[in-house]
Design a protein around this motif. Structure first.
Motif, PDB file in Angstrom:
ATOM      1  N   LEU A 256       0.837  -1.190   0.000  1.00 27.47           N
ATOM      2  CA  LEU A 256       0.000   0.000   0.000  1.00 27.47           C
ATOM      3  C   LEU A 256       0.876   1.245   0.000  1.00 27.47           C
ATOM      4  O   LEU A 256       1.899   1.302   0.691  1.00 27.47           O
ATOM      5  CB  LEU A 256      -0.896   0.002   1.247  1.00 27.47           C
ATOM      6  N   THR A 257       0.454   2.255  -0.794  1.00 33.08           N
ATOM      7  CA  THR A 257       1.109   3.559  -0.783  1.00 33.08           C
ATOM      8  C   THR A 257       0.106   4.619  -0.366  1.00 33.08           C
ATOM      9  O   THR A 257      -0.973   4.730  -0.957  1.00 33.08           O
ATOM     10  CB  THR A 257       1.672   3.924  -2.171  1.00 33.08           C
ATOM     11  N   VAL A 258       0.449   5.374   0.673  1.00 35.37           N
ATOM     12  CA  VAL A 258      -0.403   6.451   1.160  1.00 35.37           C
ATOM     13  C   VAL A 258       0.341   7.766   0.989  1.00 35.37           C
ATOM     14  O   VAL A 258       1.474   7.921   1.460  1.00 35.37           O
ATOM     15  CB  VAL A 258      -0.770   6.257   2.643  1.00 35.37           C
ATOM     16  N   ILE A 259      -0.289   8.728   0.295  1.00 35.91           N
ATOM     17  CA  ILE A 259       0.274  10.063   0.121  1.00 35.91           C
ATOM     18  C   ILE A 259      -0.563  11.016   0.964  1.00 35.91           C
ATOM     19  O   ILE A 259      -1.783  11.117   0.783  1.00 35.91           O
ATOM     20  CB  ILE A 259       0.265  10.484  -1.358  1.00 35.91           C
ATOM     21  N   LEU A 260       0.084  11.729   1.872  1.00 36.00           N
ATOM     22  CA  LEU A 260      -0.637  12.534   2.857  1.00 36.00           C
ATOM     23  C   LEU A 260      -0.216  13.995   2.797  1.00 36.00           C
ATOM     24  O   LEU A 260       0.974  14.309   2.734  1.00 36.00           O
ATOM     25  CB  LEU A 260      -0.363  11.983   4.268  1.00 36.00           C
ATOM     26  N   ASP A 261      -1.212  14.881   2.851  1.00 30.37           N
ATOM     27  CA  ASP A 261      -0.981  16.305   3.082  1.00 30.37           C
ATOM     28  C   ASP A 261      -1.550  16.602   4.457  1.00 30.37           C
ATOM     29  O   ASP A 261      -2.756  16.626   4.655  1.00 30.37           O
ATOM     30  CB  ASP A 261      -1.671  17.148   2.011  1.00 30.37           C
ATOM     31  N   GLY A 262      -0.675  16.815   5.428  1.00 33.90           N
ATOM     32  CA  GLY A 262      -1.118  16.934   6.810  1.00 33.90           C
ATOM     33  C   GLY A 262      -1.766  18.252   7.149  1.00 33.90           C
ATOM     34  O   GLY A 262      -2.655  18.311   7.980  1.00 33.90           O
ATOM     35  N   SER A 263      -1.330  19.334   6.537  1.00 34.58           N
ATOM     36  CA  SER A 263      -1.866  20.657   6.794  1.00 34.58           C
ATOM     37  C   SER A 263      -1.856  20.972   8.284  1.00 34.58           C
ATOM     38  O   SER A 263      -0.893  20.680   8.981  1.00 34.58           O
ATOM     39  CB  SER A 263      -3.274  20.778   6.199  1.00 34.58           C
ATOM     40  N   THR A 264      -2.954  21.530   8.830  1.00 38.27           N
ATOM     41  CA  THR A 264      -2.987  21.890  10.259  1.00 38.27           C
ATOM     42  C   THR A 264      -3.677  20.840  11.114  1.00 38.27           C
ATOM     43  O   THR A 264      -3.831  21.029  12.316  1.00 38.27           O
ATOM     44  CB  THR A 264      -3.705  23.232  10.462  1.00 38.27           C
ATOM     45  N   GLY A 265      -4.134  19.767  10.510  1.00 33.24           N
ATOM     46  CA  GLY A 265      -4.881  18.764  11.262  1.00 33.24           C
ATOM     47  C   GLY A 265      -3.990  17.751  11.957  1.00 33.24           C
ATOM     48  O   GLY A 265      -2.765  17.749  11.820  1.00 33.24           O
ATOM     49  N   ARG A 266      -4.616  16.889  12.738  1.00 30.46           N
ATOM     50  CA  ARG A 266      -3.915  15.784  13.400  1.00 30.46           C
ATOM     51  C   ARG A 266      -4.236  14.501  12.649  1.00 30.46           C
ATOM     52  O   ARG A 266      -5.407  14.204  12.368  1.00 30.46           O
ATOM     53  CB  ARG A 266      -4.352  15.650  14.858  1.00 30.46           C
ATOM     54  N   VAL A 267      -3.190  13.731  12.351  1.00 30.52           N
ATOM     55  CA  VAL A 267      -3.342  12.456  11.664  1.00 30.52           C
ATOM     56  C   VAL A 267      -2.681  11.372  12.499  1.00 30.52           C
ATOM     57  O   VAL A 267      -1.510  11.512  12.876  1.00 30.52           O
ATOM     58  CB  VAL A 267      -2.729  12.496  10.252  1.00 30.52           C
ATOM     59  N   THR A 268      -3.412  10.302  12.756  1.00 33.35           N
ATOM     60  CA  THR A 268      -2.876   9.168  13.501  1.00 33.35           C
ATOM     61  C   THR A 268      -2.920   7.930  12.620  1.00 33.35           C
ATOM     62  O   THR A 268      -3.985   7.586  12.090  1.00 33.35           O
ATOM     63  CB  THR A 268      -3.688   8.910  14.785  1.00 33.35           C
ATOM     64  N   ALA A 275       4.612  -4.972  10.957  1.00 35.91           N
ATOM     65  CA  ALA A 275       4.515  -4.546   9.559  1.00 35.91           C
ATOM     66  C   ALA A 275       5.813  -3.897   9.098  1.00 35.91           C
ATOM     67  O   ALA A 275       6.522  -3.246   9.865  1.00 35.91           O
ATOM     68  CB  ALA A 275       3.351  -3.570   9.386  1.00 35.91           C
ATOM     69  N   ALA A 276       6.131  -4.090   7.812  1.00 33.60           N
ATOM     70  CA  ALA A 276       7.273  -3.416   7.197  1.00 33.60           C
ATOM     71  C   ALA A 276       6.790  -2.077   6.648  1.00 33.60           C
ATOM     72  O   ALA A 276       5.917  -2.030   5.783  1.00 33.60           O
ATOM     73  CB  ALA A 276       7.851  -4.278   6.083  1.00 33.60           C
ATOM     74  N   ILE A 277       7.362  -0.985   7.142  1.00 33.80           N
ATOM     75  CA  ILE A 277       6.854   0.332   6.775  1.00 33.80           C
ATOM     76  C   ILE A 277       8.001   1.282   6.460  1.00 33.80           C
ATOM     77  O   ILE A 277       9.073   1.232   7.074  1.00 33.80           O
ATOM     78  CB  ILE A 277       5.977   0.913   7.911  1.00 33.80           C
ATOM     79  N   GLN A 278       7.754   2.119   5.454  1.00 33.19           N
ATOM     80  CA  GLN A 278       8.685   3.186   5.078  1.00 33.19           C
ATOM     81  C   GLN A 278       7.916   4.502   5.093  1.00 33.19           C
ATOM     82  O   GLN A 278       6.805   4.596   4.563  1.00 33.19           O
ATOM     83  CB  GLN A 278       9.262   2.945   3.680  1.00 33.19           C
ATOM     84  N   ILE A 279       8.527   5.523   5.697  1.00 38.73           N
ATOM     85  CA  ILE A 279       7.889   6.836   5.801  1.00 38.73           C
ATOM     86  C   ILE A 279       8.830   7.871   5.200  1.00 38.73           C
ATOM     87  O   ILE A 279       9.979   8.007   5.637  1.00 38.73           O
ATOM     88  CB  ILE A 279       7.581   7.191   7.270  1.00 38.73           C
ATOM     89  N   GLU A 280       8.346   8.590   4.189  1.00 43.10           N
ATOM     90  CA  GLU A 280       9.120   9.666   3.566  1.00 43.10           C
ATOM     91  C   GLU A 280       8.462  10.997   3.884  1.00 43.10           C
ATOM     92  O   GLU A 280       7.296  11.212   3.562  1.00 43.10           O
ATOM     93  CB  GLU A 280       9.196   9.475   2.050  1.00 43.10           C
ATOM     94  N   VAL A 281       9.198  11.890   4.512  1.00 40.72           N
ATOM     95  CA  VAL A 281       8.704  13.235   4.818  1.00 40.72           C
ATOM     96  C   VAL A 281       9.388  14.208   3.872  1.00 40.72           C
ATOM     97  O   VAL A 281      10.597  14.433   3.952  1.00 40.72           O
ATOM     98  CB  VAL A 281       8.987  13.619   6.286  1.00 40.72           C
ATOM     99  N   GLN A 320       4.841  -4.382   1.893  1.00 37.08           N
ATOM    100  CA  GLN A 320       5.445  -3.110   2.276  1.00 37.08           C
ATOM    101  C   GLN A 320       4.395  -2.001   2.326  1.00 37.08           C
ATOM    102  O   GLN A 320       3.614  -1.828   1.381  1.00 37.08           O
ATOM    103  CB  GLN A 320       6.546  -2.724   1.283  1.00 37.08           C
ATOM    104  N   LEU A 321       4.405  -1.274   3.425  1.00 39.41           N
ATOM    105  CA  LEU A 321       3.564  -0.089   3.583  1.00 39.41           C
ATOM    106  C   LEU A 321       4.435   1.138   3.375  1.00 39.41           C
ATOM    107  O   LEU A 321       5.437   1.319   4.065  1.00 39.41           O
ATOM    108  CB  LEU A 321       2.934  -0.055   4.975  1.00 39.41           C
ATOM    109  N   VAL A 322       4.069   1.980   2.411  1.00 44.01           N
ATOM    110  CA  VAL A 322       4.841   3.182   2.094  1.00 44.01           C
ATOM    111  C   VAL A 322       3.963   4.402   2.374  1.00 44.01           C
ATOM    112  O   VAL A 322       2.871   4.546   1.802  1.00 44.01           O
ATOM    113  CB  VAL A 322       5.298   3.184   0.623  1.00 44.01           C
ATOM    114  N   ILE A 323       4.436   5.275   3.250  1.00 43.56           N
ATOM    115  CA  ILE A 323       3.717   6.501   3.591  1.00 43.56           C
ATOM    116  C   ILE A 323       4.542   7.688   3.124  1.00 43.56           C
ATOM    117  O   ILE A 323       5.695   7.863   3.555  1.00 43.56           O
ATOM    118  CB  ILE A 323       3.471   6.612   5.113  1.00 43.56           C
TER     119      ILE A 323
END
Length: 336
Positions: A256-268, A275-281, A320-323
């Motif tokens: 799964l690939t998740v593309i996130l725009d966090g803006s001013t909100g809270r995301v959990t 799980a195997a996870i990769q996070i790119e900021v 693989q989980l990619v965020i």
């Protein structure tokens, strides 16, 4: 100077001061239940009168101050008359909740493109298992419900609420409630391209059994909970938290690939154990990123939050989980 150029005295219009004082008095009487609150929404249907009287004020009131005052008093008299005599005038005193059932059979559908605008409604979305229906919903709403479909094998479905009541129902809290909940089921038999605009509404999306080819979600100012489905083949999800709160449950044994725009909100993000996870900021902003100890930073050590983070053994993992976080901005993003 020629006599034809004579000084004309101009007056400050009293139209808007009178209107503002009257509006405050009407609002106070409504809060004290002197005026029926249920009739207030009718004022939105009469807003063009304000534009007409404001235009007359511009034309005449600067030459004679009393004209503006009279126009303001005329407007307030009409408002009070409508509020007290709305029922006798044959106007609907308050909007009525309409309950509708929507359904669409599977038929020959092979793929579905579903565009859903939840607006201010509370919504619950869940999978339809062992069903011959593509979509089934029980909808409580004001105004007009727009549900239209096209296509046979590649179905396109649009669902939204339209009309002035949809735009202005924030004005009257008593017309909101459990009756406005949208309960929608989606088939598990065919893949969906799902585009959801939650706006200010509260939404709970259980997509655990739904096949997704593509998923876009705009939480806006609403509070949302999303359970994403597992998929060995993988799909892409785009999330916009804006100023809302978003709680996302990631699937186990899934690509799964998740593309996130966090803006001013809270995301959990709720990450499955092991799980195997990769996070790119990509952009950290002034917001914050909170990660568990088992996720390590592997790139971008010099930048605050920006960089690449991975769990141990990510490259060798079968699933693989990619965020991808486009921008934390001023928001708060938590992985737990």
């Amino acid at each position: 100077m020629s006599d034809q150029f004579k000084y004309q005295k101009r007056y400050r219009s009293l139209f808007w001061p009178v209107v503002l004082i009257g509006a405050g008095a009407i609002w106070l009487m409504a809060n004290l239940e002197i005026i029926p609150v249920r009739n207030l929404w009718l004022l939105f249907r009469l807003w063009p009168v304000l534009i007409i009287l404001a235009g007359l004020d511009v034309l005449f009131a600067h030459r004679l101050a009393v004209v503006g005052a009279l126009l303001g008093l005329l407007l307030l008299a009409g408002v009070v008359y409508v509020l007290w005599q709305g029922e006798d005038l044959g106007l609907q005193p308050e909007p009525q909740v309409e309950m509708e059932t929507i359904s669409l059979g599977l038929g020959e559908v092979e793929t579905a493109d579903f565009n859903l605008d939840l607006s201010v409604q509370e919504a619950s979305i869940h999978p339809l298992t062992n069903s011959d229906l593509l979509i089934f919903g029980e909808i409580g709403h004001f105004g007009t419900l727009d549900f239209n479909t096209s296509g046979v094998e590649d179905a396109v479905i649009n669902l939204r609420q339209t009309g002035s009541l949809n735009r202005y129902n924030w004005f009257l809290p008593e017309i909101r409630g459990e009756d406005l909940t949208w309960d929608i089921g989606l088939s598990t038999a065919v893949p969906f391209d799902l585009d959801v605009d939650a706006s200010t509404g509260k939404a709970e999306l259980d997509l655990s059994g739904v096949q997704l080819d593509d998923f876009e979600y705009d939480a806006s100012t609403g509070a949302s909970t999303i359970i994403l489905p597992a998929s060995s083949e993988g799909y892409e999800t785009r999330l916009d938290a804006s100023t809302g709160s978003l709680h996302v449950f990631l699937p186990a044994e899934s690509n799964l690939t998740v593309i996130l725009d966090g803006s001013t909100g809270r995301v959990t993000f709720d990450v499955p154990e092991g799980a195997a996870i990769q996070i790119e900021v990509r952009s950290g902003g002034t917001g914050s990123l909170q990660l568990p100890a088992w996720i390590d930073r592997v790139q971008g050590m010099g930048e605050p939050d920006e960089g690449l983070y991975e769990s141990a053994g990510f490259d060798e993992a079968e699933y693989q989980l990619v965020i991808v976080i486009d921008d934390i901005s001023t928001g708060k993003i938590v992985f737990e």
